[in-house]
Every structure is written in C-alpha cells, then in structure tokens.
Scaffold this motif. Sequence first.
Motif, PDB file in Angstrom:
ATOM      1  N   ASN A 262      47.073  41.071  44.070  1.00  0.00           N
ATOM      2  CA  ASN A 262      46.609  41.551  45.373  1.00  0.00           C
ATOM      3  C   ASN A 262      45.875  40.382  46.056  1.00  0.00           C
ATOM      4  N   PRO A 263      46.275  40.001  47.277  1.00  0.00           N
ATOM      5  CA  PRO A 263      45.666  38.819  47.922  1.00  0.00           C
ATOM      6  C   PRO A 263      44.142  38.916  48.049  1.00  0.00           C
ATOM      7  N   ALA A 264      43.623  40.122  48.302  1.00  0.00           N
ATOM      8  CA  ALA A 264      42.159  40.242  48.416  1.00  0.00           C
ATOM      9  C   ALA A 264      41.514  39.979  47.060  1.00  0.00           C
ATOM     10  N   ALA A 265      42.168  40.451  45.998  1.00  0.00           N
ATOM     11  CA  ALA A 265      41.633  40.218  44.653  1.00  0.00           C
ATOM     12  C   ALA A 265      41.694  38.732  44.313  1.00  0.00           C
ATOM     13  N   ARG A 266      42.786  38.079  44.712  1.00  0.00           N
ATOM     14  CA  ARG A 266      42.924  36.633  44.435  1.00  0.00           C
ATOM     15  C   ARG A 266      41.829  35.831  45.149  1.00  0.00           C
ATOM     16  N   ALA A 267      41.478  36.286  46.363  1.00  0.00           N
ATOM     17  CA  ALA A 267      40.439  35.579  47.123  1.00  0.00           C
ATOM     18  C   ALA A 267      39.081  35.700  46.441  1.00  0.00           C
ATOM     19  N   ASN A 268      38.972  36.640  45.542  1.00  0.00           N
ATOM     20  CA  ASN A 268      37.702  36.865  44.834  1.00  0.00           C
ATOM     21  C   ASN A 268      37.627  36.061  43.527  1.00  0.00           C
ATOM     22  N   VAL A 269      38.635  35.210  43.301  1.00  0.00           N
ATOM     23  CA  VAL A 269      38.700  34.437  42.052  1.00  0.00           C
ATOM     24  C   VAL A 269      38.501  32.958  42.361  1.00  0.00           C
ATOM     25  N   THR A 270      37.600  32.315  41.616  1.00  0.00           N
ATOM     26  CA  THR A 270      37.456  30.855  41.700  1.00  0.00           C
ATOM     27  C   THR A 270      38.201  30.246  40.523  1.00  0.00           C
ATOM     28  N   LEU A 271      39.261  29.490  40.833  1.00  0.00           N
ATOM     29  CA  LEU A 271      40.048  28.816  39.796  1.00  0.00           C
ATOM     30  C   LEU A 271      39.458  27.414  39.630  1.00  0.00           C
ATOM     31  N   ILE A 272      38.929  27.147  38.445  1.00  0.00           N
ATOM     32  CA  ILE A 272      38.253  25.857  38.216  1.00  0.00           C
ATOM     33  C   ILE A 272      39.302  24.867  37.719  1.00  0.00           C
ATOM     34  N   ASP A 273      39.774  24.034  38.647  1.00  0.00           N
ATOM     35  CA  ASP A 273      40.928  23.181  38.324  1.00  0.00           C
ATOM     36  C   ASP A 273      40.523  21.736  38.045  1.00  0.00           C
ATOM     37  N   HIS A 274      39.269  21.521  37.687  1.00  0.00           N
ATOM     38  CA  HIS A 274      38.806  20.164  37.375  1.00  0.00           C
ATOM     39  C   HIS A 274      39.672  19.595  36.243  1.00  0.00           C
ATOM     40  N   PRO A 275      40.077  18.324  36.333  1.00  0.00           N
ATOM     41  CA  PRO A 275      40.944  17.748  35.294  1.00  0.00           C
ATOM     42  C   PRO A 275      40.394  17.888  33.876  1.00  0.00           C
ATOM     43  N   LEU A 276      39.088  17.761  33.698  1.00  0.00           N
ATOM     44  CA  LEU A 276      38.535  17.874  32.336  1.00  0.00           C
ATOM     45  C   LEU A 276      38.714  19.296  31.794  1.00  0.00           C
ATOM     46  N   VAL A 277      38.548  20.271  32.686  1.00  0.00           N
ATOM     47  CA  VAL A 277      38.706  21.677  32.289  1.00  0.00           C
ATOM     48  C   VAL A 277      40.166  21.944  31.918  1.00  0.00           C
ATOM     49  N   GLN A 278      41.085  21.463  32.759  1.00  0.00           N
ATOM     50  CA  GLN A 278      42.507  21.718  32.498  1.00  0.00           C
ATOM     51  C   GLN A 278      42.976  21.024  31.217  1.00  0.00           C
ATOM     52  N   HIS A 279      42.480  19.824  30.989  1.00  0.00           N
ATOM     53  CA  HIS A 279      42.858  19.064  29.788  1.00  0.00           C
ATOM     54  C   HIS A 279      42.412  19.802  28.521  1.00  0.00           C
ATOM     55  N   LYS A 280      41.149  20.226  28.521  1.00  0.00           N
ATOM     56  CA  LYS A 280      40.608  20.890  27.322  1.00  0.00           C
ATOM     57  C   LYS A 280      41.293  22.243  27.099  1.00  0.00           C
ATOM     58  N   LEU A 281      41.585  22.938  28.190  1.00  0.00           N
ATOM     59  CA  LEU A 281      42.247  24.235  28.056  1.00  0.00           C
ATOM     60  C   LEU A 281      43.623  24.070  27.392  1.00  0.00           C
ATOM     61  N   THR A 282      44.360  23.049  27.800  1.00  0.00           N
ATOM     62  CA  THR A 282      45.695  22.832  27.205  1.00  0.00           C
ATOM     63  C   THR A 282      45.577  22.559  25.706  1.00  0.00           C
TER      64      THR A 282
ATOM     65  N   ILE B 129      42.973  40.627  37.068  1.00  0.00           N
ATOM     66  CA  ILE B 129      42.327  40.359  38.362  1.00  0.00           C
ATOM     67  C   ILE B 129      42.395  41.607  39.245  1.00  0.00           C
ATOM     68  N   ASN B 130      43.586  42.230  39.299  1.00  0.00           N
ATOM     69  CA  ASN B 130      43.757  43.415  40.165  1.00  0.00           C
ATOM     70  C   ASN B 130      42.879  44.578  39.702  1.00  0.00           C
ATOM     71  N   THR B 131      42.854  44.825  38.377  1.00  0.00           N
ATOM     72  CA  THR B 131      42.089  45.974  37.859  1.00  0.00           C
ATOM     73  C   THR B 131      40.594  45.795  38.105  1.00  0.00           C
ATOM     74  N   LEU B 132      40.095  44.597  37.796  1.00  0.00           N
ATOM     75  CA  LEU B 132      38.646  44.393  37.981  1.00  0.00           C
ATOM     76  C   LEU B 132      38.283  44.498  39.465  1.00  0.00           C
ATOM     77  N   TYR B 133      39.140  43.939  40.326  1.00  0.00           N
ATOM     78  CA  TYR B 133      38.840  43.974  41.754  1.00  0.00           C
ATOM     79  C   TYR B 133      38.850  45.407  42.291  1.00  0.00           C
ATOM     80  N   LYS B 134      39.804  46.213  41.795  1.00  0.00           N
ATOM     81  CA  LYS B 134      39.917  47.599  42.277  1.00  0.00           C
ATOM     82  C   LYS B 134      38.618  48.364  42.015  1.00  0.00           C
ATOM     83  N   GLU B 135      38.060  48.153  40.837  1.00  0.00           N
ATOM     84  CA  GLU B 135      36.834  48.900  40.493  1.00  0.00           C
ATOM     85  C   GLU B 135      35.563  48.200  40.957  1.00  0.00           C
TER      86      GLU B 135
END
Length: 217
Positions: A5-25, A175-181
């Motif tokens: 849901n676009p409104a739910a997506r707007a409520n999410v901060t995606l932390i795309d810092h290279p160090l975060v993405q590297h460690k996550l992989t 994301i959708n479920t948490l945003y709905k409630e």
Amino acid sequence: MVTINPAARANVTLIDHPLVQHKLTLMRKKEASTSSFRRLLNELAGLMIYEVCRDMPLQDLEIETPLEKTTGKVIDGKKLVFASVLRAGNGILDGVLSVVPGARVGHVGLYRDPKTLQAVEYYFKMPSNMEERDVVIVDPMLATGNSAAAAVTRLKACKPKSIKFLCLLTCPEGINTLYKEHPDVRVFTAAIDRGLNDHGYIMPGLGDAGDRIFGTQ
Ligand code: URA
C-alpha cells in the motif's frame, strides 16, 4: 504476490547505507556462523539506530570546556526505551545500547494461540513513567505483522510519547498489516524483501532469526 500500500510504504524508512547493505548480505548467507551472525546483527543495529534517532529533540546545556563556558546540545526528555520482542529482539539490544547506553529496556513476550490465532501475552515488563518516554520496538523480522501489531497495541496501553519499529528485514505483508492497525508507527528497516512463504518466512530473508542468533536450529 502482495503489493505494498503506497501510504504504508511512505511510512517506512529504508536504511540503504552501504555499510548496512553489506553487513545484511553477509548475514543472509546460510553459511554464516552463529557468532558472525550475532556480531553482524549487533553492528547493524548500532548503525541503524542512528537513523531511528535522527529526529530526537535536543535542548541547550551550559557547560564549561577547559578553555571557556559554552552552550552544547543534549538529547531532551526522559530516556528512550528499547522494547525487545522476545526472543529475537534481544539480538538487537547490545548493538543499539552500544550507541544509546542510557536507554531503558523493556520486554514483550507474545505467542500465537494455535486455535484462535490471536497473539497471547506471556511476558510484559516496561520501565516506569512510560507516558514521558519514546519507545523503539526492536525485532529483526517484521513478517506477517501480526505480532508486531499486537506488541504495539500492548505498548500503547502504557501511553508512551511515541513508538517506532526497528527491524532488519520486512516484506509487503508485514508493512501493510502494521500500517493498517497502527499508521502512526514508523518502520525502520534495512530491506523490504519479496514476501512471505507458506510458513510465514520472509523470502529470500535470512531464515529463522531467533535460531540463527541463539544457535538453536
Ligand atoms: N521470523 C523469522 O525469524 N524469520 C522469518 O523469515 C519470519 C519470521
């Protein structure tokens, strides 16, 4: 496939810092050992909490350096609360506390009743004066969103000033479920994966976060 849901997506901060993405992989890799998974999770949590705290209010403080008086900034208000959703949330605590050592810690334990499919609370302990505190709920995986929504509902009964949700991974369903409630709760995550499989696991995900943190698989 579920779409966000676009409104739910707007409520999410995606932390795309290279160090975060590297460690996550590195964490996603099935051959990562328990100790390296745990270490990477702590490091990631320590990085991600910077973004979660970006809008924390500051107040002026008069101080004296060895050379003269000056005015500095310090964080305003009562100490933050990290509310860990048991048990995997505990894997995030050391990392966030290494950056915010004065924070208080609460715990929420929920399980899903197999008959009613409702979240049932088995443990709940929060610091005092919750009405004066901001809360960051920590749980590595925001999957179906059902237990996250139940944890937020339970915490709201303590009337904290604000609630944010910090996870490593999520997916459209969560994301959708948490945003709905709870549309007032902002989500911070390192990735939004494709979706859930039939067992409620995030795909491609990283498997069972609790098992990988505690070596119980
Ligand atoms: N909980 C986990 O630990 N992993 C998932 O993929 C979903 C929920």
